[in-house]
Design an enzyme around this catalytic site. Sequence first.
Site, short mmCIF file in Angstrom:
data_model
loop_
_atom_site.label_atom_id
_atom_site.label_comp_id
_atom_site.label_asym_id
_atom_site.label_seq_id
_atom_site.Cartn_x
_atom_site.Cartn_y
_atom_site.Cartn_z
N ASN A 43 -1.57 -6.14 -4.02
CA ASN A 43 -0.66 -5.02 -3.74
C ASN A 43 -0.31 -4.33 -5.04
O ASN A 43 -0.29 -4.95 -6.12
CB ASN A 43 0.63 -5.53 -3.08
N HIS A 71 2.76 -2.16 -6.81
CA HIS A 71 4.19 -1.91 -6.65
C HIS A 71 4.69 -1.11 -7.84
O HIS A 71 4.45 -1.51 -8.99
CB HIS A 71 4.95 -3.24 -6.54
N SER A 76 3.07 -2.53 -11.26
CA SER A 76 2.50 -3.88 -11.26
C SER A 76 1.49 -4.02 -10.12
O SER A 76 1.70 -3.48 -9.03
CB SER A 76 3.62 -4.93 -11.03
N ASP A 109 6.81 -8.57 -2.70
CA ASP A 109 6.69 -8.13 -4.11
C ASP A 109 6.93 -9.28 -5.09
O ASP A 109 7.53 -9.07 -6.15
CB ASP A 109 7.67 -6.99 -4.39
C1 GRF Z 1 2.68 4.55 -4.81
O1 GRF Z 1 3.79 4.96 -5.56
C2 GRF Z 1 2.62 3.05 -4.83
O2 GRF Z 1 3.08 2.48 -6.03
C3 GRF Z 1 3.53 2.66 -3.72
O3 GRF Z 1 3.44 3.67 -2.74
C4 GRF Z 1 2.85 4.82 -3.33
C5 GRF Z 1 1.53 5.00 -2.65
O4 GRF Z 1 1.05 6.23 -2.94
N1 GRF Z 1 3.13 1.41 -3.16
P1 GRF Z 1 -0.42 6.59 -2.35
O5 GRF Z 1 -0.33 6.52 -0.83
O6 GRF Z 1 -1.38 5.57 -2.91
O7 GRF Z 1 -0.67 7.97 -2.86
#
Ligand code: GRF
Length: 189
Positions: free
Chosen positions: A107, A109, A136, A145
Amino acid sequence: MKRVAIFISGGGSNMVSLVDAMQTGEIDAEPVLVLANSADAGGLEKARARGIKTAVVDHRDYSDRASFETKISQILQDNVVNVICLAGFMRVLTAEFTAQWEGRMLNIHPSLLPKYKGLNTHQRALDAGDSEAGVSVHLVTAELDDGPILGQVAVPILDGDTADDLAARVLLEEHKLYPAVLKTFIKTL
Ligand code: GRF
Protein backbone atom coordinates in the site's frame (compact mmCIF):
# COMPACT_ATOMS: atom_id res chain seq x y z
CA MET A 1 6.75 -13.40 -14.28
CA LYS A 2 4.78 -12.19 -11.27
CA ARG A 3 1.20 -11.10 -11.99
CA VAL A 4 0.19 -7.85 -10.28
CA ALA A 5 -3.30 -6.54 -9.50
CA ILE A 6 -3.74 -2.87 -8.61
CA PHE A 7 -6.70 -1.73 -6.50
CA ILE A 8 -7.98 1.82 -6.95
CA SER A 9 -10.88 4.00 -5.86
CA GLY A 10 -10.13 7.26 -7.63
CA GLY A 11 -8.06 8.82 -10.39
CA GLY A 12 -5.43 6.09 -10.35
CA SER A 13 -2.34 8.22 -10.93
CA ASN A 14 -0.29 5.83 -8.79
CA MET A 15 -1.74 2.90 -10.75
CA VAL A 16 -0.62 4.58 -13.99
CA SER A 17 2.92 4.96 -12.64
CA LEU A 18 3.04 1.27 -11.71
CA VAL A 19 1.51 0.06 -14.99
CA ASP A 20 3.84 2.22 -17.07
CA ALA A 21 6.89 0.94 -15.17
CA MET A 22 5.81 -2.67 -15.77
CA GLN A 23 4.89 -2.14 -19.43
CA THR A 24 8.29 -0.58 -20.18
CA GLY A 25 9.99 -3.54 -18.53
CA GLU A 26 11.44 -1.39 -15.72
CA ILE A 27 9.65 -3.68 -13.29
CA ASP A 28 9.89 -7.42 -13.99
CA ALA A 29 6.19 -8.08 -13.47
CA GLU A 30 2.95 -7.98 -15.44
CA PRO A 31 -0.03 -5.73 -14.61
CA VAL A 32 -2.89 -8.21 -15.11
CA LEU A 33 -5.79 -6.42 -13.42
CA VAL A 34 -6.97 -3.05 -12.16
CA LEU A 35 -9.82 -3.44 -9.68
CA ALA A 36 -11.97 -0.56 -8.42
CA ASN A 37 -14.69 -0.47 -5.75
CA SER A 38 -16.71 1.95 -7.88
CA ALA A 39 -17.50 2.14 -11.59
CA ASP A 40 -16.92 5.90 -11.26
CA ALA A 41 -13.22 5.49 -10.51
CA GLY A 42 -11.43 7.66 -13.06
CA GLY A 43 -8.49 5.29 -13.13
CA LEU A 44 -10.54 2.56 -14.85
CA GLU A 45 -10.47 4.40 -18.17
CA LYS A 46 -6.72 4.99 -17.82
CA ALA A 47 -6.23 1.25 -17.25
CA ARG A 48 -8.36 0.31 -20.25
CA ALA A 49 -6.45 2.79 -22.41
CA ARG A 50 -3.30 0.83 -21.47
CA GLY A 51 -4.88 -2.48 -22.37
CA ILE A 52 -5.20 -3.61 -18.76
CA LYS A 53 -8.15 -5.81 -17.75
CA THR A 54 -10.41 -4.04 -15.26
CA ALA A 55 -12.96 -5.18 -12.72
CA VAL A 56 -15.44 -3.28 -10.58
CA VAL A 57 -16.59 -4.74 -7.27
CA ASP A 58 -18.81 -2.10 -5.71
CA HIS A 59 -18.81 -2.51 -1.95
CA ARG A 60 -22.32 -1.04 -1.87
CA ASP A 61 -23.60 -4.16 -3.63
CA TYR A 62 -22.57 -6.36 -0.70
CA SER A 63 -24.14 -6.63 2.74
CA ASP A 64 -20.83 -7.08 4.54
CA ARG A 65 -17.07 -6.91 4.07
CA ALA A 66 -16.71 -10.67 3.94
CA SER A 67 -18.99 -11.09 0.91
CA PHE A 68 -17.37 -8.10 -0.79
CA GLU A 69 -13.95 -9.66 -0.30
CA THR A 70 -15.14 -13.11 -1.38
CA LYS A 71 -16.03 -11.63 -4.76
CA ILE A 72 -12.65 -9.90 -4.96
CA SER A 73 -10.84 -13.11 -4.03
CA GLN A 74 -12.63 -15.00 -6.79
CA ILE A 75 -11.56 -12.42 -9.38
CA LEU A 76 -7.96 -12.53 -8.09
CA GLN A 77 -7.97 -16.32 -8.34
CA ASP A 78 -9.48 -16.26 -11.83
CA ASN A 79 -6.67 -13.95 -12.93
CA VAL A 80 -3.92 -15.90 -11.14
CA VAL A 81 -2.73 -12.80 -9.29
CA ASN A 82 0.46 -13.08 -7.22
CA VAL A 83 0.84 -9.54 -5.84
CA ILE A 84 -1.65 -6.80 -4.92
CA CYS A 85 -0.78 -3.09 -4.95
CA LEU A 86 -3.31 -0.87 -3.18
CA ALA A 87 -3.13 2.56 -4.82
CA GLY A 88 -5.63 4.98 -3.44
CA PHE A 89 -7.94 2.13 -2.52
CA MET A 90 -10.30 3.55 0.07
CA ARG A 91 -11.77 0.39 1.56
CA VAL A 92 -10.44 -1.17 4.76
CA LEU A 93 -9.75 -4.86 4.23
CA THR A 94 -10.51 -7.46 6.89
CA ALA A 95 -7.87 -9.26 8.93
CA GLU A 96 -8.80 -12.45 7.10
CA PHE A 97 -8.13 -10.97 3.68
CA THR A 98 -4.89 -9.28 4.72
CA ALA A 99 -3.75 -12.55 6.32
CA GLN A 100 -4.31 -14.41 3.03
CA TRP A 101 -2.16 -11.83 1.23
CA GLU A 102 0.36 -11.04 3.94
CA GLY A 103 3.76 -10.53 2.40
CA ARG A 104 2.26 -10.08 -1.07
CA MET A 105 0.13 -6.93 -0.69
CA LEU A 106 1.55 -3.39 -0.70
CA ASN A 107 0.00 0.00 0.00
CA ILE A 108 1.03 3.58 -0.52
CA HIS A 109 0.17 6.06 2.22
CA PRO A 110 0.73 9.84 2.02
CA SER A 111 2.61 10.35 5.28
CA LEU A 112 5.90 9.45 6.93
CA LEU A 113 4.54 6.42 8.79
CA PRO A 114 4.12 5.71 11.61
CA LYS A 115 2.99 9.33 11.76
CA TYR A 116 -0.54 10.15 10.58
CA LYS A 117 -2.12 6.78 9.88
CA GLY A 118 -5.60 7.16 8.41
CA LEU A 119 -7.02 10.11 6.55
CA ASN A 120 -6.31 13.84 6.08
CA THR A 121 -2.59 13.28 6.55
CA HIS A 122 -1.42 16.55 5.01
CA GLN A 123 -3.74 18.79 6.98
CA ARG A 124 -2.68 17.00 10.16
CA ALA A 125 1.00 17.61 9.37
CA LEU A 126 0.27 21.28 8.71
CA ASP A 127 -1.79 21.61 11.90
CA ALA A 128 1.06 20.04 13.86
CA GLY A 129 3.50 22.60 12.46
CA ASP A 130 5.70 19.88 10.95
CA SER A 131 8.59 20.97 8.74
CA GLU A 132 8.20 18.00 6.45
CA ALA A 133 5.60 15.55 5.16
CA GLY A 134 6.05 12.58 2.87
CA VAL A 135 4.95 9.22 1.59
CA SER A 136 5.42 5.60 2.65
CA VAL A 137 5.03 2.28 0.86
CA HIS A 138 4.44 -0.60 3.22
CA LEU A 139 3.34 -4.22 3.38
CA VAL A 140 -0.31 -4.48 4.36
CA THR A 141 -1.20 -6.16 7.64
CA ALA A 142 -4.44 -6.36 9.60
CA GLU A 143 -3.87 -3.03 11.35
CA LEU A 144 -4.50 0.00 9.12
CA ASP A 145 -1.36 1.67 7.69
CA ASP A 146 0.83 -0.29 10.08
CA GLY A 147 2.80 -2.96 8.21
CA PRO A 148 6.57 -3.12 7.60
CA ILE A 149 7.75 -0.07 5.68
CA LEU A 150 9.43 -0.82 2.32
CA GLY A 151 10.24 2.75 1.33
CA GLN A 152 9.72 6.38 2.33
CA VAL A 153 10.40 9.82 0.90
CA ALA A 154 10.25 13.06 2.91
CA VAL A 155 8.88 16.22 1.30
CA PRO A 156 9.46 19.73 2.71
CA ILE A 157 6.51 21.75 3.98
CA LEU A 158 6.85 25.31 2.70
CA ASP A 159 5.51 28.49 4.26
CA GLY A 160 1.94 29.10 3.18
CA ASP A 161 1.37 25.53 2.05
CA THR A 162 -2.22 24.41 1.98
CA ALA A 163 -3.11 20.72 2.26
CA ASP A 164 -3.68 20.71 -1.50
CA ASP A 165 -0.25 22.24 -2.18
CA LEU A 166 1.34 19.59 -0.02
CA ALA A 167 -0.69 16.77 -1.56
CA ALA A 168 0.41 17.82 -5.03
CA ARG A 169 4.08 17.94 -3.99
CA VAL A 170 3.86 14.54 -2.26
CA LEU A 171 2.01 12.95 -5.19
CA LEU A 172 4.98 13.67 -7.47
CA GLU A 173 7.16 11.67 -5.09
CA GLU A 174 4.55 8.89 -4.83
CA HIS A 175 4.75 8.34 -8.56
CA LYS A 176 8.48 7.71 -8.25
CA LEU A 177 8.54 5.81 -4.95
CA TYR A 178 5.88 3.18 -5.62
CA PRO A 179 7.46 1.85 -8.86
CA ALA A 180 10.93 1.90 -7.27
CA VAL A 181 9.70 -0.07 -4.26
CA LEU A 182 7.70 -2.56 -6.35
CA LYS A 183 10.72 -3.13 -8.63
CA THR A 184 12.85 -4.10 -5.63
CA PHE A 185 10.05 -6.00 -3.90
CA ILE A 186 9.31 -8.21 -6.92
CA LYS A 187 12.94 -9.43 -6.87
CA THR A 188 12.45 -10.75 -3.34
CA LEU A 189 9.64 -13.12 -4.38
C1 GRF B 1 -2.66 9.33 -3.13
O1 GRF B 1 -2.46 10.52 -2.43
C2 GRF B 1 -2.23 8.18 -2.26
O2 GRF B 1 -1.16 8.50 -1.41
C3 GRF B 1 -3.45 7.92 -1.44
O3 GRF B 1 -4.56 8.22 -2.24
C4 GRF B 1 -4.13 9.01 -3.34
C5 GRF B 1 -4.34 8.17 -4.56
O4 GRF B 1 -4.24 8.95 -5.66
N1 GRF B 1 -3.49 6.54 -1.05
P1 GRF B 1 -4.36 8.22 -7.10
O5 GRF B 1 -5.75 7.59 -7.16
O6 GRF B 1 -3.27 7.18 -7.16
O7 GRF B 1 -4.18 9.32 -8.08
